[in-house]
Design a protein around this motif. Sequence first.
Motif, short mmCIF file in Angstrom:
data_model
loop_
_atom_site.label_atom_id
_atom_site.label_comp_id
_atom_site.label_asym_id
_atom_site.label_seq_id
_atom_site.Cartn_x
_atom_site.Cartn_y
_atom_site.Cartn_z
N TYR A 1 0.95 -1.15 -0.01
CA TYR A 1 0.07 -0.10 0.07
C TYR A 1 0.91 1.14 0.15
CZ TYR A 1 -2.99 3.62 1.72
OH TYR A 1 -3.65 4.70 2.18
N PHE A 2 1.81 1.32 1.02
CA PHE A 2 2.54 2.58 1.21
C PHE A 2 3.35 2.86 -0.34
CE2 PHE A 2 5.98 5.35 2.57
CZ PHE A 2 5.27 6.36 3.38
N ALA A 3 4.20 1.62 -0.54
CA ALA A 3 5.15 2.09 -1.54
C ALA A 3 4.30 2.23 -2.96
CB ALA A 3 5.95 0.69 -1.78
N GLY A 4 3.13 1.70 -3.32
CA GLY A 4 2.04 2.09 -4.29
C GLY A 4 2.10 3.53 -4.30
N GLU A 5 1.64 4.04 -3.03
CA GLU A 5 1.09 5.34 -3.01
C GLU A 5 2.37 6.35 -3.10
OE1 GLU A 5 -2.04 6.66 -2.26
OE2 GLU A 5 -2.28 4.26 -2.82
N ALA A 6 3.66 5.96 -2.54
CA ALA A 6 4.92 6.66 -2.88
C ALA A 6 5.37 6.64 -4.31
CB ALA A 6 6.04 5.79 -2.14
N ALA A 7 5.00 5.50 -5.15
CA ALA A 7 5.34 5.81 -6.54
C ALA A 7 4.47 7.01 -7.14
CB ALA A 7 5.02 4.16 -7.09
N VAL A 8 3.31 6.78 -7.09
CA VAL A 8 2.25 7.66 -7.49
C VAL A 8 2.68 9.16 -7.03
CG1 VAL A 8 -0.29 8.18 -7.68
CG2 VAL A 8 0.49 5.87 -7.99
N LYS A 9 2.76 9.16 -5.86
CA LYS A 9 3.01 10.72 -5.50
C LYS A 9 4.45 11.19 -5.82
CE LYS A 9 0.67 10.69 -0.95
NZ LYS A 9 -0.26 11.58 -1.31
N CYS A 10 5.48 10.37 -5.83
CA CYS A 10 6.78 10.76 -6.38
C CYS A 10 6.67 10.86 -7.95
CB CYS A 10 7.90 9.78 -6.21
SG CYS A 10 8.09 9.77 -4.43
N ALA A 11 6.09 10.42 -8.71
CA ALA A 11 5.66 10.61 -10.18
C ALA A 11 5.05 11.79 -10.30
CB ALA A 11 5.06 9.23 -10.90
N GLY A 12 4.16 12.17 -9.59
CA GLY A 12 3.64 13.41 -9.73
C GLY A 12 4.25 14.37 -9.33
N TRP A 13 5.12 14.30 -8.22
CA TRP A 13 6.14 15.33 -7.89
C TRP A 13 7.17 15.50 -8.73
CZ3 TRP A 13 6.06 12.87 -2.39
CH2 TRP A 13 5.05 13.41 -1.57
N ALA A 14 7.68 14.40 -9.58
CA ALA A 14 8.72 14.59 -10.59
C ALA A 14 8.09 15.20 -11.75
CB ALA A 14 9.09 13.35 -10.84
N MET A 15 7.00 15.19 -12.08
CA MET A 15 6.32 15.83 -13.22
C MET A 15 6.32 17.37 -12.82
SD MET A 15 5.10 13.95 -15.83
CE MET A 15 3.67 14.41 -16.54
N GLU A 16 5.95 17.60 -11.62
CA GLU A 16 5.98 18.92 -11.13
C GLU A 16 7.45 19.75 -11.23
OE1 GLU A 16 3.82 19.40 -7.34
OE2 GLU A 16 4.51 21.77 -7.25
N ILE A 17 8.28 18.90 -10.67
CA ILE A 17 9.78 19.68 -10.64
C ILE A 17 10.35 19.68 -12.07
CG2 ILE A 17 12.08 19.01 -10.12
CD1 ILE A 17 11.24 18.14 -7.33
N HIS A 18 9.62 18.91 -13.02
CA HIS A 18 10.28 19.05 -14.48
C HIS A 18 9.49 20.06 -15.31
CE1 HIS A 18 12.54 15.43 -13.32
NE2 HIS A 18 13.42 15.32 -14.60
N GLY A 19 8.50 20.82 -14.76
CA GLY A 19 7.64 21.92 -15.40
C GLY A 19 7.32 21.16 -16.58
N GLY A 20 7.42 21.86 -17.91
CA GLY A 20 7.12 21.38 -19.19
C GLY A 20 7.61 20.25 -19.47
N MET A 21 8.90 20.05 -18.99
CA MET A 21 9.95 18.73 -19.63
C MET A 21 9.15 17.64 -19.14
SD MET A 21 11.63 19.77 -21.73
CE MET A 21 12.81 18.35 -22.25
N GLY A 22 8.43 17.66 -18.11
CA GLY A 22 7.84 16.66 -17.43
C GLY A 22 6.78 15.97 -18.36
N TYR A 23 6.26 16.89 -18.98
CA TYR A 23 4.98 16.51 -20.00
C TYR A 23 5.59 15.96 -21.23
CZ TYR A 23 0.03 16.70 -20.94
OH TYR A 23 -1.23 16.55 -21.29
N SER A 24 7.07 16.05 -21.55
CA SER A 24 7.81 15.76 -22.83
C SER A 24 8.06 14.30 -22.93
CB SER A 24 8.95 16.57 -22.85
OG SER A 24 9.99 16.04 -24.00
N LEU A 25 7.84 13.81 -24.02
CA LEU A 25 8.47 12.20 -24.20
C LEU A 25 9.72 12.34 -24.27
CD1 LEU A 25 5.71 11.09 -27.00
CD2 LEU A 25 5.52 11.38 -24.35
N GLU A 26 10.42 13.39 -24.10
CA GLU A 26 12.06 13.35 -24.09
C GLU A 26 12.73 12.81 -22.84
OE1 GLU A 26 14.31 16.98 -25.42
OE2 GLU A 26 12.77 17.35 -26.75
#
Length: 331
Positions: free
Chosen positions: A254-279
């Motif tokens: 449960y916790f690791a699954g939540e960690a993966a989803v939260k960290c993926a969302g945060w990583a997108m945020e830190i990367h700004g527009g590049m988070g949305y990029s396929l590069e």
Amino acid sequence: LAHSIVCEKISTIDSGLRSLFNLQAMTGPYTIMEWGSDEAKEQYIKPLVLGEKIGCACFSEPNAGSDLASMETKIEERGDHFLINGTKTWISNGNYADYAIVYGTFDRTLKYKGICGVIVDTDQQGWHTSEIDKLGDKNSPIAEIFMEDVVVPKENLLGDLSTGFKVAMTSLDRGRISVSSGALGVAQACLDASVKYANERVQFGQPIGKFQMVKAIIADMVSYVEAARFLVRRAAWLNDQDLPFTREVAIAKYFAGEAAVKCAGWAMEIHGGMGYSLEMPVEKYYRDSKLYQVGEGTANIMRLLIADDALGYKQANRPRLKTPSEFKDLE
Ligand SMILES: Cc1cc2nc3c(=O)[nH]c(=O)nc-3n(C[C@H](O)[C@H](O)[C@H](O)COP(=O)(O)OP(=O)(O)OC[C@H]3O[C@@H](n4cnc5c(N)ncnc54)[C@H](O)[C@@H]3O)c2cc1C
């Protein structure tokens, strides 16, 4: 524990490949090792562990996901063999598997007590598969499986007819070690990518990592990753000690699954527009992470198990079924 470390590392590179390790070690061979007949152990474990044959584990059905006791696939005794009829869905490697562990019911009126599990050689006429397209984990193909009069020799029954649901549940416990470790790997990959990007990307004359709000996100990611790692390793260690771990692996998953989803969302945020990029890899982590709230028991099902145990409604941990020496004989 070794499996957990390997799965975490693989998943930092590719979460989909991690799924293969689960099937070739945990929900496949480990289940056969624990519950199979001597003939089945001899025939199936080695080729699966060596990767000479591909395995899959078939629990889910179109009308039975979280509620596995409501399975409709029929496994009927016919003299010296069983006959299987039914449909399975969301089966990882289902379209490539040489061997499948299939769960079904020999008597639906018995509900969960009517569940049994068998090992199936898929190279037969009644076994049909159809690939399912999906969001992430692209290196882990998924199939729907249609079984029409699939034949299984009697010695391929796992446990006996009275223990089938236990076979399924203990198998899922082992799978959850793998899945929680995979979730941890995705969370770690998100953290690594975010630290790198936060140090490289300059805005307002300084790396974005110098901004307090970005630091706060990095701190949350580090904390989630490290907490998940302790929970995942504890569960794996308990399994290695032949101690009960159903509760602990549910918490870890449960916790690791939540960690993966939260960290993926945060990583997108830190990367700004590049988070949305396929590069950049983070869009892949974002897609892959969602599996970890679903596969091998959803986040809600893990929470039910954890809360029922805490509230005293249903104890999660039961005594281990086999003694350590029986496993050592097989090493
Ligand atoms: C990529 C991937 C790979 C998979 N690989 C396999 C595989 O190899 N073998 C296999 O057998 N299956 C596999 N699955 C299927 C997976 O195990 C199921 O999707 C999962 O168990 C949930 O079942 P379901 O999809 O039918 O959802 P449902 O059970 O229909 O649940 C839908 C929603 O309702 C919630 N819910 C259901 N019951 C309750 C309840 N009592 N209380 C609160 N909430 C509830 C769930 O948490 C979920 O949010 C895979 C799935 C995915 C996505």
